[in-house]
Write a protein that holds these residues in place. Structure first.
Motif, PDB file in Angstrom:
ATOM      1  N   ASP A 101       0.830  -1.212  -0.088  1.00  0.00           N
ATOM      2  CA  ASP A 101       0.169   0.008   0.063  1.00  0.00           C
ATOM      3  C   ASP A 101       0.860   1.243  -0.077  1.00  0.00           C
ATOM      4  O   ASP A 101       1.463   1.591   0.856  1.00  0.00           O
ATOM      5  CB  ASP A 101      -0.902  -0.043   1.396  1.00  0.00           C
ATOM      6  CG  ASP A 101      -1.850  -1.120   1.098  1.00  0.00           C
ATOM      7  OD1 ASP A 101      -2.198  -1.449  -0.022  1.00  0.00           O
ATOM      8  OD2 ASP A 101      -2.319  -1.537   2.210  1.00  0.00           O
ATOM      9  N   ILE A 102       1.254   1.693  -1.223  1.00  0.00           N
ATOM     10  CA  ILE A 102       2.169   2.791  -1.425  1.00  0.00           C
ATOM     11  C   ILE A 102       1.271   3.990  -1.870  1.00  0.00           C
ATOM     12  O   ILE A 102       0.542   3.794  -3.047  1.00  0.00           O
ATOM     13  CB  ILE A 102       3.171   2.739  -2.210  1.00  0.00           C
ATOM     14  CG1 ILE A 102       4.255   1.391  -1.875  1.00  0.00           C
ATOM     15  CG2 ILE A 102       4.116   3.731  -2.535  1.00  0.00           C
ATOM     16  CD1 ILE A 102       5.372   0.989  -2.448  1.00  0.00           C
ATOM     17  N   VAL A 103       1.238   5.036  -1.289  1.00  0.00           N
ATOM     18  CA  VAL A 103       0.394   6.293  -1.642  1.00  0.00           C
ATOM     19  C   VAL A 103       1.589   7.260  -2.019  1.00  0.00           C
ATOM     20  O   VAL A 103       2.353   7.799  -1.325  1.00  0.00           O
ATOM     21  CB  VAL A 103      -0.309   6.663  -0.325  1.00  0.00           C
ATOM     22  CG1 VAL A 103      -0.904   8.134  -0.979  1.00  0.00           C
ATOM     23  CG2 VAL A 103      -1.399   5.734   0.265  1.00  0.00           C
ATOM     24  N   THR A 104       1.533   7.773  -3.202  1.00  0.00           N
ATOM     25  CA  THR A 104       2.517   9.097  -3.648  1.00  0.00           C
ATOM     26  C   THR A 104       1.509   9.992  -3.884  1.00  0.00           C
ATOM     27  O   THR A 104       0.338   9.978  -4.519  1.00  0.00           O
ATOM     28  CB  THR A 104       2.936   8.495  -5.028  1.00  0.00           C
ATOM     29  OG1 THR A 104       3.519   7.032  -4.856  1.00  0.00           O
ATOM     30  CG2 THR A 104       3.774   9.264  -5.598  1.00  0.00           C
ATOM     31  N   GLU A 105       2.202  11.022  -3.418  1.00  0.00           N
ATOM     32  CA  GLU A 105       1.470  12.407  -3.250  1.00  0.00           C
ATOM     33  C   GLU A 105       2.319  13.279  -3.950  1.00  0.00           C
ATOM     34  O   GLU A 105       3.622  13.174  -3.667  1.00  0.00           O
ATOM     35  CB  GLU A 105       1.027  12.824  -1.948  1.00  0.00           C
ATOM     36  CG  GLU A 105       0.090  11.792  -1.281  1.00  0.00           C
ATOM     37  CD  GLU A 105      -0.279  12.412   0.305  1.00  0.00           C
ATOM     38  OE1 GLU A 105      -1.081  11.725   0.923  1.00  0.00           O
ATOM     39  OE2 GLU A 105       0.306  13.451   0.773  1.00  0.00           O
ATOM     40  N   THR A 106       1.915  14.518  -4.522  1.00  0.00           N
ATOM     41  CA  THR A 106       2.619  15.363  -5.064  1.00  0.00           C
ATOM     42  C   THR A 106       2.233  16.870  -4.520  1.00  0.00           C
ATOM     43  O   THR A 106       0.815  16.873  -4.702  1.00  0.00           O
ATOM     44  CB  THR A 106       2.594  15.550  -6.567  1.00  0.00           C
ATOM     45  OG1 THR A 106       3.086  14.286  -7.042  1.00  0.00           O
ATOM     46  CG2 THR A 106       3.585  16.460  -7.212  1.00  0.00           C
ATOM     47  N   TRP A 107       3.015  17.617  -4.094  1.00  0.00           N
ATOM     48  CA  TRP A 107       2.402  18.830  -3.382  1.00  0.00           C
ATOM     49  C   TRP A 107       2.993  19.915  -4.196  1.00  0.00           C
ATOM     50  O   TRP A 107       4.106  20.114  -4.605  1.00  0.00           O
ATOM     51  CB  TRP A 107       3.056  18.984  -1.979  1.00  0.00           C
ATOM     52  CG  TRP A 107       2.516  18.006  -1.079  1.00  0.00           C
ATOM     53  CD1 TRP A 107       3.047  16.721  -0.723  1.00  0.00           C
ATOM     54  CD2 TRP A 107       1.498  18.302  -0.141  1.00  0.00           C
ATOM     55  NE1 TRP A 107       2.200  16.418   0.191  1.00  0.00           N
ATOM     56  CE2 TRP A 107       1.285  16.977   0.619  1.00  0.00           C
ATOM     57  CE3 TRP A 107       0.601  19.136   0.245  1.00  0.00           C
ATOM     58  CZ2 TRP A 107       0.593  16.855   1.554  1.00  0.00           C
ATOM     59  CZ3 TRP A 107      -0.272  19.171   1.455  1.00  0.00           C
ATOM     60  CH2 TRP A 107      -0.533  18.006   1.715  1.00  0.00           C
ATOM     61  N   PRO A 110       7.766  16.364  -4.746  1.00  0.00           N
ATOM     62  CA  PRO A 110       7.153  15.028  -4.679  1.00  0.00           C
ATOM     63  C   PRO A 110       7.353  14.350  -3.129  1.00  0.00           C
ATOM     64  O   PRO A 110       8.589  14.421  -2.768  1.00  0.00           O
ATOM     65  CB  PRO A 110       7.657  14.115  -5.825  1.00  0.00           C
ATOM     66  CG  PRO A 110       9.042  14.881  -5.891  1.00  0.00           C
ATOM     67  CD  PRO A 110       8.735  16.284  -5.421  1.00  0.00           C
ATOM     68  N   CYS A 111       6.451  13.659  -2.768  1.00  0.00           N
ATOM     69  CA  CYS A 111       6.546  12.796  -1.567  1.00  0.00           C
ATOM     70  C   CYS A 111       6.100  11.611  -1.721  1.00  0.00           C
ATOM     71  O   CYS A 111       4.813  11.406  -2.376  1.00  0.00           O
ATOM     72  CB  CYS A 111       5.872  13.637  -0.258  1.00  0.00           C
ATOM     73  SG  CYS A 111       6.606  15.392  -0.160  1.00  0.00           S
ATOM     74  N   SER A 112       6.665  10.588  -1.056  1.00  0.00           N
ATOM     75  CA  SER A 112       6.148   9.117  -1.187  1.00  0.00           C
ATOM     76  C   SER A 112       6.160   8.651   0.397  1.00  0.00           C
ATOM     77  O   SER A 112       6.795   8.951   1.049  1.00  0.00           O
ATOM     78  CB  SER A 112       6.947   8.242  -1.742  1.00  0.00           C
ATOM     79  OG  SER A 112       6.586   7.071  -1.841  1.00  0.00           O
ATOM     80  N   SER A 113       4.910   8.129   0.751  1.00  0.00           N
ATOM     81  CA  SER A 113       4.703   7.693   2.112  1.00  0.00           C
ATOM     82  C   SER A 113       3.950   6.543   2.167  1.00  0.00           C
ATOM     83  O   SER A 113       2.944   6.306   1.137  1.00  0.00           O
ATOM     84  CB  SER A 113       4.009   8.886   2.929  1.00  0.00           C
ATOM     85  OG  SER A 113       2.621   9.030   2.453  1.00  0.00           O
ATOM     86  N   SER A 114       4.229   5.608   2.910  1.00  0.00           N
ATOM     87  CA  SER A 114       3.762   4.432   3.114  1.00  0.00           C
ATOM     88  C   SER A 114       2.523   4.493   3.965  1.00  0.00           C
ATOM     89  O   SER A 114       2.489   5.087   5.138  1.00  0.00           O
ATOM     90  CB  SER A 114       4.576   3.287   3.656  1.00  0.00           C
ATOM     91  OG  SER A 114       5.565   2.996   2.614  1.00  0.00           O
TER      92      SER A 114
END
Length: 93
Positions: A69-75, A88-92
């Motif tokens: 379950d990897i959620v990739t978010e871009t701010w 770019p931030c990547s958080s589990s």
């Protein structure tokens, strides 16, 4: 009584409340039959009728327990200056 448009028009004009009652009964019967017959057929469940590549890949991942379950978010941060910065931030999860 013959069943033709003229006799139906004459009868409905002579007995308007009976005509309204007949139409009401027809309407209620139509709603009841639609609910009874279409109820099981209408659903929001979704599944493929064949086995596309994406479905087979998902099954292999589930069998081998390789899912993550990897959620990739871009701010995007905008400033009053001439440009904007993308971080770019990547958080589990």
């Amino acid at each position: 009584m013959r069943l033709n448009p003229e006799s139906l028009a004459r009868t409905s004009s002579l007995h308007p409340w009976r005509t309204v009652l007949v139409w009401l009964v027809v309407f209620v019967a139509a709603i009841a039959s639609a609910a009874a017959l279409l109820g099981p057929a209408l659903t929001t469940d979704f599944d493929f009728t064949n086995s596309p590549e994406a479905k087979r890949a998902q099954q292999i991942l589930e069998e081998r327990r390789l899912e993550q379950d990897i959620v990739t978010e871009t701010w995007v941060i905008a400033a009053d200056t001439s440009g904007a910065a993308m971080i770019p931030c990547s958080s589990s999860a």
